[in-house]
Structures are given as structure tokens and as C-alpha cells.
Design a protein around this motif. Sequence first.
Motif, PDB file in Angstrom:
ATOM      1  N   LEU A 120      -1.388  -8.426  44.648  1.00 27.72           N
ATOM      2  CA  LEU A 120      -0.104  -9.046  44.349  1.00 27.72           C
ATOM      3  C   LEU A 120      -0.252 -10.187  43.352  1.00 27.72           C
ATOM      4  O   LEU A 120       0.542 -10.311  42.414  1.00 27.72           O
ATOM      5  CB  LEU A 120       0.559  -9.536  45.640  1.00 27.72           C
ATOM      6  N   GLY A 121      -1.288 -11.009  43.500  1.00 28.48           N
ATOM      7  CA  GLY A 121      -1.513 -12.101  42.555  1.00 28.48           C
ATOM      8  C   GLY A 121      -1.712 -11.602  41.138  1.00 28.48           C
ATOM      9  O   GLY A 121      -1.136 -12.133  40.186  1.00 28.48           O
ATOM     10  N   VAL A 122      -2.518 -10.559  40.975  1.00 20.44           N
ATOM     11  CA  VAL A 122      -2.770  -9.996  39.645  1.00 20.44           C
ATOM     12  C   VAL A 122      -1.509  -9.338  39.096  1.00 20.44           C
ATOM     13  O   VAL A 122      -1.157  -9.505  37.928  1.00 20.44           O
ATOM     14  CB  VAL A 122      -3.951  -8.998  39.681  1.00 20.44           C
ATOM     15  N   LEU A 123      -0.799  -8.594  39.942  1.00 24.98           N
ATOM     16  CA  LEU A 123       0.425  -7.926  39.503  1.00 24.98           C
ATOM     17  C   LEU A 123       1.481  -8.935  39.056  1.00 24.98           C
ATOM     18  O   LEU A 123       2.205  -8.690  38.096  1.00 24.98           O
ATOM     19  CB  LEU A 123       0.970  -7.036  40.615  1.00 24.98           C
ATOM     20  N   ARG A 124       1.546 -10.069  39.735  1.00 29.92           N
ATOM     21  CA  ARG A 124       2.495 -11.121  39.322  1.00 29.92           C
ATOM     22  C   ARG A 124       2.098 -11.687  37.966  1.00 29.92           C
ATOM     23  O   ARG A 124       2.954 -11.958  37.131  1.00 29.92           O
ATOM     24  CB  ARG A 124       2.565 -12.217  40.381  1.00 29.92           C
ATOM     25  N   GLU A 125       0.800 -11.883  37.747  1.00 29.67           N
ATOM     26  CA  GLU A 125       0.348 -12.351  36.435  1.00 29.67           C
ATOM     27  C   GLU A 125       0.688 -11.344  35.348  1.00 29.67           C
ATOM     28  O   GLU A 125       0.982 -11.715  34.216  1.00 29.67           O
ATOM     29  CB  GLU A 125      -1.162 -12.601  36.453  1.00 29.67           C
ATOM     30  N   MET A 126       0.637 -10.052  35.681  1.00 28.73           N
ATOM     31  CA  MET A 126       0.976  -9.003  34.722  1.00 28.73           C
ATOM     32  C   MET A 126       2.481  -8.925  34.500  1.00 28.73           C
ATOM     33  O   MET A 126       2.925  -8.283  33.556  1.00 28.73           O
ATOM     34  CB  MET A 126       0.490  -7.637  35.218  1.00 28.73           C
ATOM     35  N   ASP A 127       3.240  -9.565  35.372  1.00 29.73           N
ATOM     36  CA  ASP A 127       4.706  -9.585  35.302  1.00 29.73           C
ATOM     37  C   ASP A 127       5.305  -8.182  35.468  1.00 29.73           C
ATOM     38  O   ASP A 127       6.215  -7.795  34.749  1.00 29.73           O
ATOM     39  CB  ASP A 127       5.180 -10.225  34.002  1.00 29.73           C
ATOM     40  N   VAL A 128       4.768  -7.435  36.438  1.00 23.74           N
ATOM     41  CA  VAL A 128       5.303  -6.105  36.720  1.00 23.74           C
ATOM     42  C   VAL A 128       5.852  -5.995  38.144  1.00 23.74           C
ATOM     43  O   VAL A 128       6.221  -4.921  38.580  1.00 23.74           O
ATOM     44  CB  VAL A 128       4.243  -4.992  36.480  1.00 23.74           C
ATOM     45  N   VAL A 129       5.924  -7.118  38.863  1.00 22.03           N
ATOM     46  CA  VAL A 129       6.436  -7.122  40.231  1.00 22.03           C
ATOM     47  C   VAL A 129       7.910  -7.464  40.215  1.00 22.03           C
ATOM     48  O   VAL A 129       8.339  -8.362  39.497  1.00 22.03           O
ATOM     49  CB  VAL A 129       5.682  -8.153  41.106  1.00 22.03           C
ATOM     50  N   GLU A 130       8.690  -6.726  40.990  1.00 26.77           N
ATOM     51  CA  GLU A 130      10.110  -7.035  41.116  1.00 26.77           C
ATOM     52  C   GLU A 130      10.534  -6.841  42.560  1.00 26.77           C
ATOM     53  O   GLU A 130       9.961  -6.032  43.277  1.00 26.77           O
ATOM     54  CB  GLU A 130      10.946  -6.145  40.199  1.00 26.77           C
TER      55      GLU A 130
ATOM     56  N   ARG B 253      -0.468  -2.212  29.072  1.00 25.92           N
ATOM     57  CA  ARG B 253      -1.395  -2.161  27.929  1.00 25.92           C
ATOM     58  C   ARG B 253      -1.362  -3.452  27.108  1.00 25.92           C
ATOM     59  O   ARG B 253      -2.403  -3.955  26.682  1.00 25.92           O
ATOM     60  CB  ARG B 253      -1.069  -0.969  27.031  1.00 25.92           C
ATOM     61  N   VAL B 254      -0.173  -3.979  26.870  1.00 29.62           N
ATOM     62  CA  VAL B 254      -0.031  -5.225  26.107  1.00 29.62           C
ATOM     63  C   VAL B 254      -0.713  -6.369  26.856  1.00 29.62           C
ATOM     64  O   VAL B 254      -1.443  -7.168  26.266  1.00 29.62           O
ATOM     65  CB  VAL B 254       1.466  -5.537  25.843  1.00 29.62           C
ATOM     66  N   TRP B 255      -0.509  -6.440  28.165  1.00 32.12           N
ATOM     67  CA  TRP B 255      -1.122  -7.497  28.968  1.00 32.12           C
ATOM     68  C   TRP B 255      -2.641  -7.384  28.928  1.00 32.12           C
ATOM     69  O   TRP B 255      -3.333  -8.382  28.757  1.00 32.12           O
ATOM     70  CB  TRP B 255      -0.603  -7.434  30.406  1.00 32.12           C
ATOM     71  N   VAL B 256      -3.153  -6.163  29.067  1.00 29.96           N
ATOM     72  CA  VAL B 256      -4.596  -5.934  29.036  1.00 29.96           C
ATOM     73  C   VAL B 256      -5.172  -6.389  27.686  1.00 29.96           C
ATOM     74  O   VAL B 256      -6.198  -7.059  27.645  1.00 29.96           O
ATOM     75  CB  VAL B 256      -4.924  -4.442  29.311  1.00 29.96           C
TER      76      VAL B 256
ATOM     77  N   GLN C 148      -7.634  -9.520  27.054  1.00 33.73           N
ATOM     78  CA  GLN C 148      -8.933  -8.969  26.682  1.00 33.73           C
ATOM     79  C   GLN C 148      -9.683  -8.412  27.900  1.00 33.73           C
ATOM     80  O   GLN C 148     -10.848  -8.688  28.118  1.00 33.73           O
ATOM     81  CB  GLN C 148      -9.775 -10.009  25.953  1.00 33.73           C
ATOM     82  N   ILE C 149      -8.951  -7.608  28.675  1.00 40.01           N
ATOM     83  CA  ILE C 149      -9.515  -6.970  29.859  1.00 40.01           C
ATOM     84  C   ILE C 149     -10.192  -5.671  29.437  1.00 40.01           C
ATOM     85  O   ILE C 149      -9.603  -4.852  28.733  1.00 40.01           O
ATOM     86  CB  ILE C 149      -8.413  -6.665  30.907  1.00 40.01           C
ATOM     87  N   ASN C 150     -11.422  -5.486  29.848  1.00 37.09           N
ATOM     88  CA  ASN C 150     -12.170  -4.271  29.550  1.00 37.09           C
ATOM     89  C   ASN C 150     -11.838  -3.223  30.616  1.00 37.09           C
ATOM     90  O   ASN C 150     -12.059  -3.457  31.806  1.00 37.09           O
ATOM     91  CB  ASN C 150     -13.671  -4.582  29.549  1.00 37.09           C
ATOM     92  N   LEU C 151     -11.323  -2.073  30.215  1.00 39.33           N
ATOM     93  CA  LEU C 151     -10.935  -1.034  31.161  1.00 39.33           C
ATOM     94  C   LEU C 151     -12.046  -0.013  31.437  1.00 39.33           C
ATOM     95  O   LEU C 151     -11.812   0.956  32.153  1.00 39.33           O
ATOM     96  CB  LEU C 151      -9.680  -0.306  30.668  1.00 39.33           C
ATOM     97  N   ASP C 152     -13.249  -0.260  30.903  1.00 36.36           N
ATOM     98  CA  ASP C 152     -14.369   0.631  31.216  1.00 36.36           C
ATOM     99  C   ASP C 152     -14.717   0.494  32.694  1.00 36.36           C
ATOM    100  O   ASP C 152     -14.691  -0.607  33.254  1.00 36.36           O
ATOM    101  CB  ASP C 152     -15.608   0.281  30.376  1.00 36.36           C
TER     102      ASP C 152
ATOM    103  N   PHE D  92     -12.073  -8.718  37.310  1.00 41.72           N
ATOM    104  CA  PHE D  92     -12.467  -7.432  37.879  1.00 41.72           C
ATOM    105  C   PHE D  92     -11.252  -6.738  38.497  1.00 41.72           C
ATOM    106  O   PHE D  92     -10.999  -5.558  38.243  1.00 41.72           O
ATOM    107  CB  PHE D  92     -13.555  -7.634  38.935  1.00 41.72           C
ATOM    108  N   TRP D  93     -10.483  -7.493  39.313  1.00 39.14           N
ATOM    109  CA  TRP D  93      -9.296  -6.920  39.953  1.00 39.14           C
ATOM    110  C   TRP D  93      -8.306  -6.430  38.895  1.00 39.14           C
ATOM    111  O   TRP D  93      -7.728  -5.363  39.036  1.00 39.14           O
ATOM    112  CB  TRP D  93      -8.615  -7.944  40.847  1.00 39.14           C
ATOM    113  N   ALA D  94      -8.104  -7.227  37.848  1.00 41.13           N
ATOM    114  CA  ALA D  94      -7.150  -6.868  36.799  1.00 41.13           C
ATOM    115  C   ALA D  94      -7.535  -5.548  36.139  1.00 41.13           C
ATOM    116  O   ALA D  94      -6.686  -4.692  35.894  1.00 41.13           O
ATOM    117  CB  ALA D  94      -7.050  -7.982  35.756  1.00 41.13           C
ATOM    118  N   ALA D  95      -8.818  -5.374  35.862  1.00 35.36           N
ATOM    119  CA  ALA D  95      -9.275  -4.137  35.236  1.00 35.36           C
ATOM    120  C   ALA D  95      -9.055  -2.949  36.171  1.00 35.36           C
ATOM    121  O   ALA D  95      -8.558  -1.895  35.745  1.00 35.36           O
ATOM    122  CB  ALA D  95     -10.754  -4.246  34.854  1.00 35.36           C
TER     123      ALA D  95
END
Length: 129
Positions: free
Chosen positions: A61-71, A89-92, A96-100, A20-23
Motif C-alpha cells: 500500500l505504501g508503494v502503491l500510494r507513492e505510485m499514485d494508483v490507489v483510489e 511506466r512513467v513512475w518507474v 529509475q526503477i530497474n524492472l529486471d 525492491f518492493w517498487a520493482a
Amino acid sequence: MLGGPEKPISELGRKGYKRFWAAEIARWLLDQKENDKKGRGRIITVADVSQGTWIVADDCLGVLREMDVVEKVAGTEEDRVRIDKEKVRVWVARMQINLDRVVDEDGFVDGYAIAEEEVDEEDVEMEEE
């Protein structure tokens, strides 16, 4: 008020919330302006993401780190995120994250649950004089 699950959270509960957070985070990031004035990726703070999504900063922060966009930005203590929409977009797609949207924002009454400022009648009388 920022929200999230009760702590401590089970591993199964965390897995469900992370999706849910990732979406929510991915949707918010993809809605942001990507480049700064020099054409580089825009940098925002984790606090910006938290305020934009209403998700607690640690969970963001946990989700952003998984997305590898934190620096880390030199000379600062704050975690920052460089928005690379293609990377998001590639990570999503890979996860298989639903963005609806889960909630239809049009179903909310504008201003509902926002406390109205109390007016002291004595102050009003003094202002009128």
C-alpha cells in the motif's frame, strides 16, 4: 508466507526495501490485464497485489500510494488500485526503477518446500475395504 524486513526498520533499510518492493509491484502490475469488459482500467485490491508479489499488504500500500494508483471505491472499506500501465511506466522511469528480475525463478525446484499431505495408513485401509 508473506515476508518483509524486521520491524522497526531504519530509514535507510526502508529506502532499500522500497526500491525492491517498487520493482516487484510495478512488474506485477504491468503483467496484469489492464482493462475490464467495458474498456475501463481494471481495479484490483491491495490484497491481490500482496498475494501476487508476496509482499505484506501494508508495504504494498505504501508503494502503491507513492505510485499514485490507489483510489477509494465508494461503499467499500478496502483500498483498491486502478491499473494504468502508462502511469506505472512513467513512475518507474522517473524513479529509475530497474524492472529486471532479481531472482531467476527457473532456479527453483517445482514444489520444493511445499508440505506433502500426510497419509494415515488406517484411512487407506478403510478406503480399500
